[in-house]
Structure formats: structure tokens, C-alpha cells
Scaffold this active site. Structure first.
Site, PDB file in Angstrom:
ATOM      1  N   TYR A 124      54.291  22.812  -8.239  1.00  2.67           N
ATOM      2  CA  TYR A 124      54.410  22.817  -9.706  1.00  2.67           C
ATOM      3  C   TYR A 124      53.258  23.591 -10.366  1.00  2.67           C
ATOM      4  O   TYR A 124      53.095  23.536 -11.577  1.00  2.67           O
ATOM      5  CB  TYR A 124      54.425  21.379 -10.242  1.00  2.67           C
ATOM      6  CG  TYR A 124      55.744  20.687 -10.002  1.00  2.67           C
ATOM      7  CD1 TYR A 124      56.182  20.433  -8.715  1.00  2.67           C
ATOM      8  CD2 TYR A 124      56.552  20.288 -11.060  1.00  2.67           C
ATOM      9  CE1 TYR A 124      57.395  19.802  -8.478  1.00  2.67           C
ATOM     10  CE2 TYR A 124      57.761  19.656 -10.833  1.00  2.67           C
ATOM     11  CZ  TYR A 124      58.174  19.418  -9.537  1.00  2.67           C
ATOM     12  OH  TYR A 124      59.378  18.785  -9.315  1.00  2.67           O
ATOM     13  N   ASP A 204      61.011  14.085   5.433  1.00  2.65           N
ATOM     14  CA  ASP A 204      62.449  14.017   5.745  1.00  2.65           C
ATOM     15  C   ASP A 204      62.791  12.673   6.399  1.00  2.65           C
ATOM     16  O   ASP A 204      63.769  12.016   6.038  1.00  2.65           O
ATOM     17  CB  ASP A 204      62.926  15.207   6.594  1.00  2.65           C
ATOM     18  CG  ASP A 204      61.912  15.692   7.604  1.00  2.65           C
ATOM     19  OD1 ASP A 204      60.734  15.288   7.509  1.00  2.65           O
ATOM     20  OD2 ASP A 204      62.266  16.474   8.503  1.00  2.65           O
ATOM     21  N   ASP A 228      58.742  13.904  -6.971  1.00  2.00           N
ATOM     22  CA  ASP A 228      59.859  14.121  -7.891  1.00  2.00           C
ATOM     23  C   ASP A 228      61.168  13.727  -7.203  1.00  2.00           C
ATOM     24  O   ASP A 228      61.987  12.974  -7.753  1.00  2.00           O
ATOM     25  CB  ASP A 228      59.877  15.607  -8.277  1.00  2.00           C
ATOM     26  CG  ASP A 228      60.838  15.897  -9.411  1.00  2.00           C
ATOM     27  OD1 ASP A 228      61.301  14.941 -10.050  1.00  2.00           O
ATOM     28  OD2 ASP A 228      61.131  17.078  -9.647  1.00  2.00           O
TER      29      ASP A 228
END
Ligand code: NAI
Length: 340
Positions: A124, A204, A228
Site C-alpha cells: 500500500y 495461504d 486487508d
């Protein structure tokens, strides 16, 4: 004495859900002077800036914001106002408690975990450029300073709230240097908190583990993008995006906002669930030490869910935003009578 709070209504469902939260907070009796200034496209039309100076000055002055979601154009257009606000005020910790409401039937009945998301860097950072036509580079920035800071925030929270476990979530098997640095910082901080069990999971695998058994997690700390994504995944455990609150916390300011976005598909239809922004407002009330009011609003929220009479469509009811809000305000009065 009244508290001063900057109110950023946002767009899409933002104005509807923040209006509902403001009505409920006011009905609780807490005195707040709201300084209402928007950001995003509406602000651009009015002030010629996406984050108007008036808004920045207001947040600097009040130190507290309650914010609705703001739409970010996809694949072009202006940069995210949400990310810009977090950076501008160094709101480095994104704190997202994911807790089941007692009477809402969901796949997992009693989830209680907390996501601590680094809020200022990672992918970000907004550093993207075209190297040559057809090749674009986006940089993920991880710094020791920000990683130590967020790890310390997570461990301090866990110690204060007597949480037992922290997992750092990473992809250091592939991003050996960036996520490797993040992990080293978490390990360093973990040494100072021997009473808290520290573990590390690859992102994951974490997704699979969460869906199989969310109860194995307590506090999860991670960089920006992972936070997020994991936040939306965890929202599904407790009834969806209409439920989960958040706080963007820095050393001098705090902005409270739901995890969800502006939901253009239901905007302006009196369909949005204001619970997520209301729960953000409850976090805000605790932050400004209005604990009794926060408890009362939370009790009224639980009562409204238990009654199941005025719930919004996303959680299986048929009520609109305003009907849900009216019912909650009525319950707030009965909760006040019962406890007072
Ligand atoms: P979204 O969170 O707005 O919506 C995803 C789905 O959840 C939609 O079906 C929506 O109707 C539903 N939903 C969300 N909040 C709800 C609520 N309170 N009650 C009932 N249903 C609700 O995510 P999406 O569609 O990916 O993003 C829309 C816009 O919001 C984008 O421009 C995005 O950039 C922005 N956004 C802004 C955020 C912020 O201001 N902090 C956070 C996330 C997204």
C-alpha cells in the site's frame, strides 16, 4: 463537557450507516460536537481537494474521527483516500476485532479473534511505475521501524486484554527479505512477552486453517495487504461485512471505521447494515472513556439481534437501515431502564 469528533460520512452507504451510528450514539446521552466534513469525490466538488484542508485541520484538532467508507476507483483515477488518511495521520495500527454476536446463527457460533494490520506500508506504499510498456513494477515496502511498532502494538494489546496467543502471518518462504524482516521484528518483540504464546503461519495456510477452525487463533498480526484480505475472510465467520468494526490508531489521532467498503450495489436503498460502523463507534466511545455508554449501546445491539425482529437483509432479516436503527434506539431506552 462535550467531546469533539470529526465525522466523515464517506460515500455509497457511508452517509446512511454513519447517520444511523450518530443517531444511536446521541440517543445514548453522550455529548458529542460533530464536525462534519467529507473526503473523496464529494469533497473534491466542494473544496477542489479529495482530503480538504478543513478536514485535516479538524482531525488535528479533535484527534478523533468516525468515518464512513469511501469509494476508490478501480484500475485508474485518484489514489485511495482511505490509505491517504491513514498515512497522513500515521494511523499505523489497524485494529479489527472479529467477535460473534451471541444470537446470530453463523457457521461458527463463538468466534473471538483480533486482527492487527500494519496500516502504513507493504504493497500500500503506492509506489508503482511502468518500467517499459507492458511491464509494471509495484514495490512492497517493509521497514524495521513500522514492523517493530505494529508487533509491539499487538503484544501490548494482548497483554492488556489477557489474550493468550499471537500468530504473525507472513509469506517469508517466498518474500524472504521483506516478510523475513517483518518476522524477525515480531520475534524480537515476542521475547519481551513470555506469557503470550507466539507462533508463525504462512498466509495461504492461514486461510485454510481459519476456515477449518478459527478457534485456534486469538490475535493475528500481519502486514497491510494480508490484513486487508484476512479481515474480509474473518468477517464471514460472524455474519459478514455488515458486522465487523475497525479502528485506525496512531500516537496522536484515531479514526474509527467499519471493515466494509461503500457497497455501491445497495447504496441509497435503506438496505445497509449499520452494525459495523456502530461497533466502530462503540470502540470510539471506549477510546474517549465513555465506557458506560459503550456498554449500554452494546447491550442494546445484542438485544436487537436476540429479538430478531428488525434485522437487516444481510443477516436474514427484512428491515431497512432506519427500522433497525429505530429498534436499537428503543432498546437503548429499555437497557437504560433495566441497568439504571
Ligand atoms: P464492499 O465492502 O463495499 O462490499 C462487498 C459486499 O458486501 C457487497 O455485496 C455489499 O453489498 C456487502 N456489504 C458491505 N457492507 C455492507 C453493509 N454494511 N451492509 C450490508 N451489506 C454490506 O466491497 P467492494 O464492493 O469490494 O468495494 C466497494 C468500494 O468500497 C470500492 O471502491 C472500494 O475501494 C471501497 N472500499 C472502501 C473502504 C474504506 O473506505 N475503508 C474499505 C473497503 C473498500
Amino acid at each position: 463537557m462535550a467531546h469533539n469528533v470529526t465525522l466523515i460520512p464517506g460515500d455509497g452507504i457511508g452517509p446512511e450507516v454513519t447517520r444511523a451510528a450518530v443517531r444511536i450514539v446521541e440517543a445514548s446521552g453522550v455529548k458529542i460536537e460533530w464536525e462534519t466534513i467529507n473526503a473523496g469525490s464529494e469533497a473534491f466538488q466542494k473544496y477542489g481537494e479529495y482530503i480538504p484542508k478543513e478536514l485535516s485541520r479538524s482531525i488535528e484538532r479533535t484527534g478523533i474521527g468516525l468515518k464512513g467508507p469511501i469509494t476508490t476507483p478501480i484500475g485508474g483515477g485518484f489514489a485511495s483516500i482511505n490509505v491517504a488518511l491513514r498515512k497522513q495521520f500515521e494511523l499505523y495500527a489497524n485494529f479489527r476485532p472479529v467477535k460473534s454476536l451471541p444470537s446470530l446463527p453463523t457457521r461458527y457460533p463463538s468466534v473471538d479473534l483480533v486482527i492487527v494490520r500494519e496500516n502504513t506500508e507493504g504493497q500500500y506504499s503506492g509506489i508503482e511505475h511502468e518500467v517499459v510498456p507492458g511491464v509494471v513494477e509495484a514495490l512492497k515496502v517493509i521497514t524495521e521501524k513500522a514492523s517493530l511498532r505494529i508487533a509491539k502494538f499487538a503484544f501490548e494489546f494482548a497483554r492488556r486484554e489477557k489474550r493468550k496467543r499471537i500468530h504473525a502471518i507472513h509469506k517469508a518462504n517466498i518474500m524472504k527479505m521483506s516478510d523475513g524482516l517483518f518476522l524477525r521484528c515480531c520475534r524480537d518483540i515476542a521475547k519481551d512477552y513470555p506469557e503470550i504464546t507466539y507462533g508463525e503461519h504462512i498466509i495461504d495456510n492461514t486461510c485454510m486453517q481459519l476456515v477449518m477452525n478459527p478457534y485456534q487463533y486469538d490475535v493475528l498480526v500481519m502486514e497491510n495487504l494480508y490484513g486487508d484480505i484476512i479481515s474480509d475472510l474473518c468477517a464471514a465467520f460472524v455474519g459478514g461485512l455488515g458486522l465487523v468494526p475497525g479502528a485506525n490508531l496512531g500516537h496522536t489521532c484515531a479514526i474509527f471505521e467499519a471493515v466494509h467498503g461503500s457497497a455501491p450495489d445497495i447504496a441509497g436503498k435503506d438496505m445497509a447494515n449499520p452494525t459495523a460502523v456502530l461497533q466502530s463507534a462503540i470502540l470510539m466511545l471506549r477510546h474517549i472513556k465513555e465506557t458506560e455508554a459503550a456498554d449500554r449501546v452494546h447491550a442494546a445491539l445484542e438485544k436487537t439481534y436476540k429479538e430478531k425482529l428488525h434485522l437487516t437483509r444481510d443477516v436474514g432479516g427484512a428491515a431497512g437501515t432506519s427500522e433497525f436503527t429505530d429498534a436499537l434506539i428503543a432498546n437503548l431506552e429499555s437497557v437504560a431502564v433495566a441497568t439504571g
